[in-house]
Design a protein around this motif. Sequence first.
Motif, PDB file in Angstrom:
ATOM      1  N   ALA A 103      -3.926  12.968 -21.552  1.00  0.00           N
ATOM      2  CA  ALA A 103      -3.098  11.911 -20.973  1.00  0.00           C
ATOM      3  C   ALA A 103      -1.994  12.503 -20.111  1.00  0.00           C
ATOM      4  O   ALA A 103      -1.685  11.989 -19.025  1.00  0.00           O
ATOM      5  CB  ALA A 103      -2.502  11.051 -22.085  1.00  0.00           C
ATOM      6  N   ALA A 104      -1.389  13.606 -20.563  1.00  0.00           N
ATOM      7  CA  ALA A 104      -0.326  14.256 -19.790  1.00  0.00           C
ATOM      8  C   ALA A 104      -0.866  14.787 -18.465  1.00  0.00           C
ATOM      9  O   ALA A 104      -0.199  14.687 -17.427  1.00  0.00           O
ATOM     10  CB  ALA A 104       0.290  15.392 -20.606  1.00  0.00           C
ATOM     11  N   ILE A 105      -2.059  15.346 -18.485  1.00  0.00           N
ATOM     12  CA  ILE A 105      -2.675  15.839 -17.242  1.00  0.00           C
ATOM     13  C   ILE A 105      -2.919  14.677 -16.290  1.00  0.00           C
ATOM     14  O   ILE A 105      -2.649  14.766 -15.087  1.00  0.00           O
ATOM     15  CB  ILE A 105      -3.986  16.574 -17.555  1.00  0.00           C
TER      16      ILE A 105
ATOM     17  N   VAL B  79      10.402  23.282  -8.895  1.00  0.00           N
ATOM     18  CA  VAL B  79       9.490  22.912  -9.982  1.00  0.00           C
ATOM     19  C   VAL B  79      10.210  22.952 -11.330  1.00  0.00           C
ATOM     20  O   VAL B  79      10.065  22.041 -12.153  1.00  0.00           O
ATOM     21  CB  VAL B  79       8.268  23.844  -9.987  1.00  0.00           C
ATOM     22  N   LEU B  80      11.000  24.002 -11.561  1.00  0.00           N
ATOM     23  CA  LEU B  80      11.715  24.125 -12.831  1.00  0.00           C
ATOM     24  C   LEU B  80      12.774  23.028 -12.979  1.00  0.00           C
ATOM     25  O   LEU B  80      12.997  22.514 -14.086  1.00  0.00           O
ATOM     26  CB  LEU B  80      12.369  25.502 -12.938  1.00  0.00           C
ATOM     27  N   GLY B  81      13.421  22.662 -11.858  1.00  0.00           N
ATOM     28  CA  GLY B  81      14.379  21.565 -11.916  1.00  0.00           C
ATOM     29  C   GLY B  81      13.709  20.263 -12.303  1.00  0.00           C
ATOM     30  O   GLY B  81      14.219  19.509 -13.144  1.00  0.00           O
ATOM     31  N   GLY B  82      12.559  19.992 -11.691  1.00  0.00           N
ATOM     32  CA  GLY B  82      11.815  18.786 -12.051  1.00  0.00           C
ATOM     33  C   GLY B  82      11.347  18.818 -13.493  1.00  0.00           C
ATOM     34  O   GLY B  82      11.379  17.800 -14.198  1.00  0.00           O
ATOM     35  N   ALA B  83      10.900  19.993 -13.955  1.00  0.00           N
ATOM     36  CA  ALA B  83      10.447  20.123 -15.337  1.00  0.00           C
ATOM     37  C   ALA B  83      11.581  19.823 -16.311  1.00  0.00           C
ATOM     38  O   ALA B  83      11.384  19.124 -17.319  1.00  0.00           O
ATOM     39  CB  ALA B  83       9.898  21.525 -15.576  1.00  0.00           C
TER      40      ALA B  83
ATOM     41  N   GLY C  92      14.126  17.934 -15.669  1.00  0.00           N
ATOM     42  CA  GLY C  92      14.369  16.501 -15.574  1.00  0.00           C
ATOM     43  C   GLY C  92      13.410  15.700 -16.433  1.00  0.00           C
ATOM     44  O   GLY C  92      13.812  14.777 -17.149  1.00  0.00           O
ATOM     45  N   PHE C  93      12.118  16.054 -16.401  1.00  0.00           N
ATOM     46  CA  PHE C  93      11.140  15.358 -17.228  1.00  0.00           C
ATOM     47  C   PHE C  93      11.404  15.598 -18.717  1.00  0.00           C
ATOM     48  O   PHE C  93      11.222  14.692 -19.540  1.00  0.00           O
ATOM     49  CB  PHE C  93       9.722  15.815 -16.874  1.00  0.00           C
ATOM     50  N   PHE C  94      11.837  16.811 -19.051  1.00  0.00           N
ATOM     51  CA  PHE C  94      12.148  17.108 -20.454  1.00  0.00           C
ATOM     52  C   PHE C  94      13.313  16.241 -20.927  1.00  0.00           C
ATOM     53  O   PHE C  94      13.294  15.727 -22.052  1.00  0.00           O
ATOM     54  CB  PHE C  94      12.480  18.589 -20.610  1.00  0.00           C
ATOM     55  N   VAL C  95      14.311  16.070 -20.059  1.00  0.00           N
ATOM     56  CA  VAL C  95      15.450  15.216 -20.400  1.00  0.00           C
ATOM     57  C   VAL C  95      15.000  13.769 -20.586  1.00  0.00           C
ATOM     58  O   VAL C  95      15.443  13.074 -21.519  1.00  0.00           O
ATOM     59  CB  VAL C  95      16.540  15.310 -19.309  1.00  0.00           C
TER      60      VAL C  95
ATOM     61  N   THR D 294       4.582  20.145 -24.048  1.00  0.00           N
ATOM     62  CA  THR D 294       3.238  19.966 -23.502  1.00  0.00           C
ATOM     63  C   THR D 294       3.285  19.367 -22.104  1.00  0.00           C
ATOM     64  O   THR D 294       2.658  19.876 -21.165  1.00  0.00           O
ATOM     65  CB  THR D 294       2.400  19.063 -24.422  1.00  0.00           C
ATOM     66  N   PHE D 295       4.038  18.283 -21.955  1.00  0.00           N
ATOM     67  CA  PHE D 295       4.083  17.622 -20.653  1.00  0.00           C
ATOM     68  C   PHE D 295       4.721  18.512 -19.595  1.00  0.00           C
ATOM     69  O   PHE D 295       4.247  18.572 -18.454  1.00  0.00           O
ATOM     70  CB  PHE D 295       4.849  16.300 -20.747  1.00  0.00           C
ATOM     71  N   VAL D 296       5.799  19.204 -19.951  1.00  0.00           N
ATOM     72  CA  VAL D 296       6.504  20.058 -18.990  1.00  0.00           C
ATOM     73  C   VAL D 296       5.600  21.191 -18.510  1.00  0.00           C
ATOM     74  O   VAL D 296       5.568  21.508 -17.318  1.00  0.00           O
ATOM     75  CB  VAL D 296       7.797  20.612 -19.620  1.00  0.00           C
ATOM     76  N   ILE D 297       4.847  21.803 -19.407  1.00  0.00           N
ATOM     77  CA  ILE D 297       3.938  22.881 -19.002  1.00  0.00           C
ATOM     78  C   ILE D 297       2.880  22.361 -18.044  1.00  0.00           C
ATOM     79  O   ILE D 297       2.572  22.985 -17.019  1.00  0.00           O
ATOM     80  CB  ILE D 297       3.291  23.527 -20.242  1.00  0.00           C
ATOM     81  N   VAL D 298       2.316  21.199 -18.371  1.00  0.00           N
ATOM     82  CA  VAL D 298       1.303  20.602 -17.489  1.00  0.00           C
ATOM     83  C   VAL D 298       1.900  20.306 -16.114  1.00  0.00           C
ATOM     84  O   VAL D 298       1.300  20.603 -15.077  1.00  0.00           O
ATOM     85  CB  VAL D 298       0.746  19.307 -18.119  1.00  0.00           C
ATOM     86  N   GLU D 299       3.106  19.737 -16.086  1.00  0.00           N
ATOM     87  CA  GLU D 299       3.749  19.384 -14.820  1.00  0.00           C
ATOM     88  C   GLU D 299       4.085  20.629 -14.005  1.00  0.00           C
ATOM     89  O   GLU D 299       3.938  20.632 -12.775  1.00  0.00           O
ATOM     90  CB  GLU D 299       5.020  18.575 -15.103  1.00  0.00           C
TER      91      GLU D 299
END
Length: 207
Positions: free
Chosen positions: A12-14, A43-47, A49-52, A157-162
Amino acid sequence: MTLELWLIYLMAAIGLSLTPGPNGLLSLTHGVCYGFRPTICTVLGGALGFFVLIAASLAGMGALLAASERAFTIAKWIGAAYLVYLGLRIGRSPASVLDVARPDDGPRRARPLWMFNQGFLVAVSNPKALIFFAAFLPQFMVPGVSFPVQLALFGGTFVIVEIVYELLLAVMAQRIAPWLTRHGRWFNRLAGATFVGIGAALTTASR
């Protein structure tokens, strides 16, 4: 969480990451303008942000925005305004994004902190994403498991995929740089218009 349930969440995350969105577009744009390595900051900034967003959703902020019309409206307009501003800036950028005739010079000078901040702000500026995570994550949450463990599992999981997905976009951007150099102005206009369109669409979003 069982392995089978985690694999379902991973798929689902992918699928969510592959859905076109502003962060993917930003990574593609920065990959063209600044090169692959500097775009890692984006990319790391967006990651982050998604983690937050995932952390906030697990903590109940998504439910708060879903329950409060005023809170949702304020967050929606702030996010929309930032995306429109970003789109206008990109749309007015110079036509030549990469000078492929002088490869030794490389892409134009990057500002890592600025790129990181842009990636972060684009990720957290959409309240629909927060509410989406708030609605999506409970389907996989396991009762009795502590908040840090679930945040590490779901967020990690989601951050690594993103990160993998956006880095692939940055690599693709470099490979199509010669074409984009010839048609850079149109690319900037299209990318800018897409950001403006996403921001405009966000203003029509409802809870």
